[in-house]
Each structure stands twice: as structure tokens, then as C-alpha cells.
Design a protein around this motif. Structure first.
Motif, mmCIF file in Angstrom:
data_model
loop_
_atom_site.group_PDB
_atom_site.id
_atom_site.type_symbol
_atom_site.label_atom_id
_atom_site.label_comp_id
_atom_site.label_asym_id
_atom_site.label_seq_id
_atom_site.Cartn_x
_atom_site.Cartn_y
_atom_site.Cartn_z
ATOM 1 N N LEU A 75 -52.639 5.819 41.007
ATOM 2 C CA LEU A 75 -52.771 5.527 39.583
ATOM 3 C C LEU A 75 -53.839 6.407 38.931
ATOM 4 C CD1 LEU A 75 -52.527 1.623 39.587
ATOM 5 C CD2 LEU A 75 -50.802 3.262 38.823
ATOM 6 N N THR A 76 -54.927 6.644 39.650
ATOM 7 C CA THR A 76 -56.002 7.485 39.102
ATOM 8 C C THR A 76 -55.531 8.920 38.912
ATOM 9 O OG1 THR A 76 -57.681 6.103 40.179
ATOM 10 C CG2 THR A 76 -58.356 8.294 39.448
ATOM 11 N N SER A 79 -53.270 9.247 36.051
ATOM 12 C CA SER A 79 -53.896 9.018 34.745
ATOM 13 C C SER A 79 -54.218 10.318 34.016
ATOM 14 C CB SER A 79 -55.174 8.185 34.922
ATOM 15 O OG SER A 79 -54.869 6.910 35.426
ATOM 16 N N VAL A 83 -52.178 11.405 30.601
ATOM 17 C CA VAL A 83 -52.712 11.563 29.244
ATOM 18 C C VAL A 83 -52.220 12.866 28.632
ATOM 19 C CG1 VAL A 83 -54.832 11.919 27.914
ATOM 20 C CG2 VAL A 83 -54.732 10.107 29.635
ATOM 21 N N LEU A 198 -60.417 5.164 34.666
ATOM 22 C CA LEU A 198 -59.490 6.210 34.225
ATOM 23 C C LEU A 198 -58.094 5.645 33.985
ATOM 24 C CD1 LEU A 198 -60.448 9.287 36.449
ATOM 25 C CD2 LEU A 198 -61.406 8.525 34.279
ATOM 26 N N VAL A 199 -57.699 4.669 34.793
ATOM 27 C CA VAL A 199 -56.397 4.039 34.611
ATOM 28 C C VAL A 199 -56.365 3.256 33.310
ATOM 29 C CG1 VAL A 199 -54.730 2.416 35.603
ATOM 30 C CG2 VAL A 199 -56.037 3.924 37.107
ATOM 31 N N PHE A 202 -55.911 5.720 30.538
ATOM 32 C CA PHE A 202 -54.503 6.129 30.523
ATOM 33 C C PHE A 202 -53.640 5.060 29.859
ATOM 34 C CE2 PHE A 202 -50.556 6.700 33.389
ATOM 35 C CZ PHE A 202 -49.906 7.430 32.399
ATOM 36 N N THR A 206 -51.507 5.506 26.456
ATOM 37 C CA THR A 206 -50.069 5.237 26.488
ATOM 38 C C THR A 206 -49.672 4.253 25.395
ATOM 39 O OG1 THR A 206 -49.942 5.639 28.873
ATOM 40 C CG2 THR A 206 -48.176 4.346 27.889
#
Length: 349
Positions: A75-76, A79, A83, A198-199, A202, A206
């Protein structure tokens, strides 16, 4: 003597005779429902692909892949490129292209990590990264919207220039970040309910991108420009200004991604963002965004990013060669484009 009913056909919607036929709105409504269905099917298909990849990872490397730390890593990593992909999606929907996003991330990251910038701490690094991204996006927008340059050429020139400037700033060396408040955001202690910061960034980008595209005049104008720029101009949309704003948006996303990459790596390098432009465009394409413009979804693009990031992670855990990974990505892109073409032909019949 009254005017004949057919004259209503020349007056546009809402201005004609009350007895004007109602078939066109009905057809438009059915077309919108069909488009919505195709988008939902595509997103569901991507979710299915993602589920299959998770199953493959769980079967081939169950202990490593399903580990919470590895899922957080996926996920990181998604991210940062995610973006960038949000900004690229807007540009492609408008009928444009941005090949410079990776180079803009590199330039913003090295400019924001110079010793002079780091003296201003967290705020100075964040501000510099965002401003550099916006400035590069502004140059792209001015060249394309008001300079009349083809997006491919303008952004290709920015790619070369930004990479060169990033190399000049660093002199080929890695710039280490020493600001503790920036580095701390990459540590597990900063996670919120087990979710890396960071997630969360993101996710926020989003949501903002989805709202802008689907719930604002800006989003509707973006789709209109990508669908038919001349028709959009005749409808009163300032096409050149809209395109300028879109490349500014892409630059803003690159600036945010650069700051995220600084947190993730703890440094600024001229090689940062390498091939981000290809990954972002590929993710948008498999997510349903048409390269010809006029259609695309933020959710689809995000799912595309997750698919590619998961593939990369699975390949790394299984010690597979990077060239095989690139072949797999290429095959997915080709398949996605073929599905797009088949979908478009089906919508025209």
C-alpha cells in the motif's frame, strides 16, 4: 397561422415547442446507464484480478506475502505512484498526455532536499516540493495550452529538462534528509491504526480527485474537452485555460508524490520517479481511461495502480527476474487496450 412543429428541432433543448419529441433524452439516458454499467463491470473485473493476485501471492509465498508488514509495504509503494496517477488520469481524460511526471517527481525531490531547503525544516521541504511540481506543471500547461505545442512533445522536453536539472542540482549524489520530523513519518510509530501516513495521503488525494471529476464543473469540463474540444469551446468552455489547470493539477500531484518519496526513502535523488510516467499511464489505461480522451475513472486508475504494485511485490517475493515482470505488465496493458476497443465497438452498435 402557427409555425410548424419541426422548427422546435432547431432551437435546442428546453427552447422548442412543447410537442417536441422526447426520444433523444431517453436515448441519452440509456447511453449513460450503459456507460455506467461498463465502468462498473471494468472496476469489478479489476477487483477480480486483484483478488486473484492476492490468492497467487498467498499460495506461492503465504508467510511473506500475507504478513501485515508486507501488505503495508504494498500500500505504501502504491501510494506514491498512485498520487501521480490521479493527476495523469485527469490529463488523459482531457485528451492530453504527460510524459514528464517521473522527471518532475525527481526534480521536486532533489530541490526540496538541498541543504538550503532543509534549513527551513518540515514546512520548507513540503513547500518546495509542491511549488517545484506546480512550476513544472505550469510550464507544461503554458507550452501546450497557449504555445500550441503537442502534449507529447512538450512533456517529453520537460522530461529531459527536469532530469537534467535534477542531475545538475545533485551532481549525481544522493541528498540525505536530516530533518527528524520528516523522517519520523516513515516509521511505524507514526502509523494511524496500523495504516502508514502515506497511505492516508493517497486515500485523501483519491477522494479529492473522485469528487473533483464526478461532482464539480471542473470535472465536467475536463470530460467535455477530452470528448470534443471544439464542441466544448462552442459551449463556452475556455479550453486553453482548462488545459492549463489540468497540467497544473498534474504538477501538484507530482509535488505531493515527491514529498511522499522523500519520507519513504529519506533522501532526494535524481533517479527518483524513474519510469513513473509509464506506470501511471499504464495504470490509468487498464483502469478504463481512454487515451483518446473523454472517459476515465479515478477508482479504475487506483485499482490499476494496486494491480501493478501487487504484481511487482509477488515477483520480488518469488525472486523472479525484472524482465519477466515487465513482460507481464506489457501483456496486461495490451489486454486492457483490446478490451477497451471491444467495449467501444459494442457501445457503437
Amino acid at each position: 397561422m402557427t409555425q410548424p412543429a419541426p422548427s422546435a428541432q432547431h432551437q435546442g433543448p428546453g427552447k422548442g415547442h412543447p410537442s417536441a419529441p422526447a426520444d433523444p433524452p431517453s436515448k441519452q439516458g440509456s447511453g449513460s446507464r450503459a456507460l455506467g454499467l461498463r465502468v462498473d463491470v471494468r472496476n469489478l473485473s479489476l477487483l477480480g484480478v486483484l483478488a486473484v493476485l492476492v490468492a497467487v501471492g498467498g499460495i506461492t509465498e503465504p508467510d511473506a506475502f500475507l504478513d501485515a508488514g508486507n501488505l503495508q509495504l504494498i500500500l505504501t509503494q502504491a501510494s506514491v505512484i498512485g498520487v501521480v496517477t490521479v493527476g495523469v488520469t485527469f490529463v488523459i481524460i482531457s485528451g492530453g498526455i504527460d510524459l514528464s511526471v517521473g522527471a518532475m517527481v525527481a526534480l521536486a525531490s532533489v530541490w526540496a532536499t538541498t541543504l538550503a531547503t532543509q534549513e527551513y525544516g518540515f514546512a520548507g521541504i513540503l513547500f518546495t516540493a509542491v511549488v517545484v511540481g506546480l512550476a513544472a506543471g505550469l510550464v507544461n500547461g503554458l507550452l501546450i495550452a497557449y504555445g500550441g505545442m503537442v502534449p507529447f512533445i512538450a512533456t517529453l522536453a520537460m522530461l529531459a529538462s527536469a532530469r537534467g536539472l535534477a542531475l545538475q542540482i545533485t551532481d549525481g549524489k544522493t541528498q540525505i534528509v536530516t530533518v527528524r520530523s520528516v523522517l519520523d513519518l516513515g516509521l511505524p510509530d507514526s502509523y494511524v491504526l496500523g495504516i502508514p501516513p502515506l497511505v492516508l495521503v493517497f486515500a485523501a488525494v483519491t477522494v479529492a480527485g473522485w469528487l473533483i471529476l464526478n461532482r464539480t464543473t471542473f470535472g465536467r469540463r475536463t470530460v467535455a474537452v477530452g470528448g470534443n474540444a471544439e464542441a466544448a469551446r462552442l459551449a463556452g468552455i475556455d479550453v486553453r485555460r482548462q488545459r492549463l489547470y489540468l497540467y497544473l493539477l498534474s504538477g501538484l500531484c507530482c509535488g505531493i508524490a515527491a514529498f511522499m518519496l522523500i519520507i519513504l526513502s529519506g533522501s532526494g535523488q535524481n533517479t527518483n520517479g524513474n519510469l513513473y510516467e509509464l506506470d501511471a499511464i499504464a495504470a490509468a489505461i487498464i483502469g478504463g481511461t481512454l487515451l483518446s480522451g473523454g472517459r476515465g475513472t479515478i477508482i479504475g486508475s487506483v485499482l490499476g495502480v494496486l494491480v501493478f504494485t501487487t504484481i511487482t511485490n509477488i515477483f520480488a517475493l518469488n525472486n523472479l527476474q525484472s524482465d519477466v515482470q515487465q513482460i507481464a505488465k506489457g501483456a496486461i496493458i495490451v489486454a486492457a487496450v483490446l478490451v477497451q476497443r471491444r467495449t467501444l465497438r459494442g457501445g457503437e452498435t
